[in-house]
Design an enzyme around this catalytic site. Structure first.
Site, PDB file in Angstrom:
ATOM      1  N   SER A   1       0.826  -1.207   0.000  1.00  0.00           N
ATOM      2  CA  SER A   1       0.000   0.000   0.000  1.00  0.00           C
ATOM      3  C   SER A   1       0.861   1.259   0.000  1.00  0.00           C
ATOM      4  CB  SER A   1      -0.866  -0.002   1.270  1.00  0.00           C
ATOM      5  OG  SER A   1      -1.401   1.280   1.546  1.00  0.00           O
TER       6      SER A   1
ATOM      7  N   TYR B   1      -3.609   0.057   9.923  1.00  0.00           N
ATOM      8  CA  TYR B   1      -3.410  -0.352   8.525  1.00  0.00           C
ATOM      9  C   TYR B   1      -1.993  -0.022   8.075  1.00  0.00           C
ATOM     10  CZ  TYR B   1      -4.595  -0.579   3.503  1.00  0.00           C
ATOM     11  OH  TYR B   1      -4.640  -0.882   2.159  1.00  0.00           O
TER      12      TYR B   1
HETATM   13  P1  NAP Z   1     -11.729  -5.103  -0.578  1.00  0.00           P
HETATM   14  O1  NAP Z   1     -12.614  -4.589  -1.646  1.00  0.00           O
HETATM   15  O2  NAP Z   1     -12.073  -4.835   0.822  1.00  0.00           O
HETATM   16  O3  NAP Z   1     -11.499  -6.689  -0.796  1.00  0.00           O
HETATM   17  C1  NAP Z   1     -10.726  -7.370   0.121  1.00  0.00           C
HETATM   18  C2  NAP Z   1     -11.161  -8.818   0.059  1.00  0.00           C
HETATM   19  O4  NAP Z   1     -10.511  -9.561   1.108  1.00  0.00           O
HETATM   20  C3  NAP Z   1     -12.668  -8.938   0.312  1.00  0.00           C
HETATM   21  O5  NAP Z   1     -13.226  -9.965  -0.476  1.00  0.00           O
HETATM   22  C4  NAP Z   1     -12.685  -9.282   1.778  1.00  0.00           C
HETATM   23  O6  NAP Z   1     -13.865  -9.871   2.250  1.00  0.00           O
HETATM   24  C5  NAP Z   1     -11.521 -10.250   1.842  1.00  0.00           C
HETATM   25  N1  NAP Z   1     -11.131 -10.542   3.236  1.00  0.00           N
HETATM   26  C6  NAP Z   1     -11.107  -9.679   4.280  1.00  0.00           C
HETATM   27  N2  NAP Z   1     -10.751 -10.328   5.398  1.00  0.00           N
HETATM   28  C7  NAP Z   1     -10.549 -11.639   5.057  1.00  0.00           C
HETATM   29  C8  NAP Z   1     -10.169 -12.815   5.785  1.00  0.00           C
HETATM   30  N3  NAP Z   1      -9.920 -12.783   7.089  1.00  0.00           N
HETATM   31  N4  NAP Z   1     -10.076 -13.983   5.112  1.00  0.00           N
HETATM   32  C9  NAP Z   1     -10.333 -14.041   3.787  1.00  0.00           C
HETATM   33  N5  NAP Z   1     -10.693 -12.962   3.027  1.00  0.00           N
HETATM   34  C10 NAP Z   1     -10.795 -11.776   3.681  1.00  0.00           C
HETATM   35  O7  NAP Z   1     -10.290  -4.519  -0.810  1.00  0.00           O
HETATM   36  P2  NAP Z   1      -9.554  -4.039  -2.127  1.00  0.00           P
HETATM   37  O8  NAP Z   1      -9.709  -2.575  -2.267  1.00  0.00           O
HETATM   38  O9  NAP Z   1      -9.886  -4.933  -3.284  1.00  0.00           O
HETATM   39  O10 NAP Z   1      -8.062  -4.317  -1.639  1.00  0.00           O
HETATM   40  C11 NAP Z   1      -7.483  -5.585  -1.763  1.00  0.00           C
HETATM   41  C12 NAP Z   1      -6.105  -5.481  -1.153  1.00  0.00           C
HETATM   42  O11 NAP Z   1      -5.425  -4.343  -1.705  1.00  0.00           O
HETATM   43  C13 NAP Z   1      -6.134  -5.254   0.355  1.00  0.00           C
HETATM   44  O12 NAP Z   1      -5.026  -5.916   0.942  1.00  0.00           O
HETATM   45  C14 NAP Z   1      -5.939  -3.732   0.477  1.00  0.00           C
HETATM   46  O13 NAP Z   1      -5.355  -3.383   1.718  1.00  0.00           O
HETATM   47  C15 NAP Z   1      -5.000  -3.486  -0.652  1.00  0.00           C
HETATM   48  N6  NAP Z   1      -4.970  -2.130  -1.165  1.00  0.00           N
HETATM   49  C16 NAP Z   1      -6.111  -1.529  -1.608  1.00  0.00           C
HETATM   50  C17 NAP Z   1      -6.004  -0.234  -2.162  1.00  0.00           C
HETATM   51  C18 NAP Z   1      -7.200   0.519  -2.683  1.00  0.00           C
HETATM   52  O14 NAP Z   1      -7.058   1.723  -2.968  1.00  0.00           O
HETATM   53  N7  NAP Z   1      -8.341  -0.107  -2.830  1.00  0.00           N
HETATM   54  C19 NAP Z   1      -4.771   0.388  -2.272  1.00  0.00           C
HETATM   55  C20 NAP Z   1      -3.641  -0.266  -1.772  1.00  0.00           C
HETATM   56  C21 NAP Z   1      -3.753  -1.527  -1.242  1.00  0.00           C
HETATM   57  P3  NAP Z   1     -14.944  -8.880   2.929  1.00  0.00           P
HETATM   58  O15 NAP Z   1     -15.720  -8.314   1.794  1.00  0.00           O
HETATM   59  O16 NAP Z   1     -15.732  -9.734   3.864  1.00  0.00           O
HETATM   60  O17 NAP Z   1     -14.143  -7.804   3.678  1.00  0.00           O
HETATM   61  C1  GCO Z   2      -6.981   5.237   3.045  1.00  0.00           C
HETATM   62  C2  GCO Z   2      -7.077   4.297   1.881  1.00  0.00           C
HETATM   63  C3  GCO Z   2      -5.708   3.757   1.529  1.00  0.00           C
HETATM   64  C4  GCO Z   2      -5.820   2.803   0.383  1.00  0.00           C
HETATM   65  C5  GCO Z   2      -4.491   2.272   0.008  1.00  0.00           C
HETATM   66  C6  GCO Z   2      -3.559   3.314  -0.501  1.00  0.00           C
HETATM   67  O1  GCO Z   2      -7.902   5.248   3.866  1.00  0.00           O
HETATM   68  O2  GCO Z   2      -5.974   5.971   3.097  1.00  0.00           O
HETATM   69  O3  GCO Z   2      -7.955   3.219   2.155  1.00  0.00           O
HETATM   70  O4  GCO Z   2      -5.130   3.155   2.628  1.00  0.00           O
HETATM   71  O5  GCO Z   2      -6.625   1.718   0.712  1.00  0.00           O
HETATM   72  O6  GCO Z   2      -3.926   1.479   0.974  1.00  0.00           O
HETATM   73  O7  GCO Z   2      -2.415   2.672  -1.024  1.00  0.00           O
END
Ligand code: NAP
Ligand code: GCO
Length: 267
Positions: free
Chosen positions: A147, A160
């Site tokens: 992230s 986080y």
């Molecule tokens: P998301 O929409 O919340 O999807 C995360 C998935 O992981 C969901 O299906 C969630 O299920 C599942 N999950 C959560 N806890 C779990 C557990 N204990 N066991 C199995 N599955 C579990 O998140 P996303 O935005 O696609 O992000 C995916 C990854 O990228 C995460 O690691 C997030 O931190 C990272 N990330 C996201 C962003 C962004 O801007 N979106 C940026 C940087 C990094 P539930 O629906 O039940 O929660």
């Molecule tokens: C926040 C956002 C971010 C993104 C991501 C950025 O609240 O700042 O959720 O944390 O999820 O991790 O890289």
């Protein structure tokens, strides 16, 4: 002479955790597109069924499994089941994650621990489960979804950021400990991506204006846009493929330039 087949994942088995939707689903699509057999897990049957429907709609044959990635026994059983169903896991994408946006002084220790458990302990548990098979095969790819918060802090995301910062160092340590077994462990650091997880940061205001954080991210990103899950597909294929066999312990930031940019002066 460069062989484009270095990017091929044909014959490889990939597990994407939390792969029912969002970033995990997009990465699964990409790995399938590059030739891998992709399987996924999610935390409950409803999400797995939602994912199975999406994979079917997109013509991606897969297996979906209910598994809480924080439960080591369940993860060990998951890996054994995948080995029976499709084969030894060649590629692990530690994607499953949660966030809790709470001012640190108001955050309970239980909430802090929960985020650390899913976003840091679980990638350890999942990597530990697949590494023995990778060692036996003499090759493996582990991709941890890090992230911006692996590098930066901000208000309300203390747990986080601590988890994602730790995940960066776990990535480097897996590289250090298992590189001799031809296992490459790298991270992808997405910028601000349009998913369910960031939806609250993009909600339109009552007057129809953009959310202040939305405006902030647009000003802080040289690309002047939020990322999409499609932006992560190519980087994921690269890090999952033999094209990156000498890339190890690296966090590939896919952020539109956020980390390089001081930000645009407010108009
Ligand atoms: P998301 O929409 O919340 O999807 C995360 C998935 O992981 C969901 O299906 C969630 O299920 C599942 N999950 C959560 N806890 C779990 C557990 N204990 N066991 C199995 N599955 C579990 O998140 P996303 O935005 O696609 O992000 C995916 C990854 O990228 C995460 O690691 C997030 O931190 C990272 N990330 C996201 C962003 C962004 O801007 N979106 C940026 C940087 C990094 P539930 O629906 O039940 O929660
Ligand atoms: C926040 C956002 C971010 C993104 C991501 C950025 O609240 O700042 O959720 O944390 O999820 O991790 O890289």
């Amino acid at each position: 002479m460069f062989d484009i087949n270095a990017f091929s994942l044909k014959g490889k088995v990939a597990l994407v955790t939390g792969g029912s939707y969002g970033i995990g689903y997009a990465i699964a699509q990409a790995l399938h597109g590059a030739g891998a057999t992709v399987v996924f897990n999610d935390i409950n049957q409803e999400l797995v069924d939602r994912g199975l429907a999406a994979y079917k709609k997109d013509g991606i044959p897969t297996h979906g499994y209910v598994c809480d990635v924080t439960d080591e026994d369940a993860v060990q059983a998951l890996v054994q089941q995948i080995e029976k169903d499709v084969g030894v896991i060649d590629i692990l994408v530690n994607n499953a994650g949660i966030i809790k946006r709470i001012p640190m002084h108001e955050m309970s220790a239980a909430d802090f621990r929960k985020v650390i458990d899913v976003d840091l302990n679980a990638p350890f548990i999942c990597a530990k489960a697949v590494i023995p098979g990778m060692i036996k095969k003499g090759a493996g790819k582990i991709i941890n979804i890090c992230s911006m918060m692996s590098e930066l802090g901000r208000e309300t995301v203390s747990a986080y950021a601590a988890a994602k910062g730790g995940l960066k160092m776990l990535t480097r340590n897996i590289c250090s400990e298992y590189g001799e077994h031809n296992i490459q462990c790298n991270g992808i650091g997405p910028g601000y991506i349009e998913t369910q997880q960031t939806a609250p940061l993009r909600e339109r205001q009552a007057d129809g204006s953009r959310h202040p954080f939305d405006q902030f991210i647009i000003a802080k990103t040289p690309a002047a846009r939020w990322g999409t899950t499609q932006d992560l597909m190519g980087p994921a294929v690269f890090l999952a493929s033999e094209a990156s066999n000498f890339v190890n312990g690296h966090i590939l930031y896919v952020d539109g330039g956020i980390l390089a940019y001081i930000g645009k002066q407010p108009q």
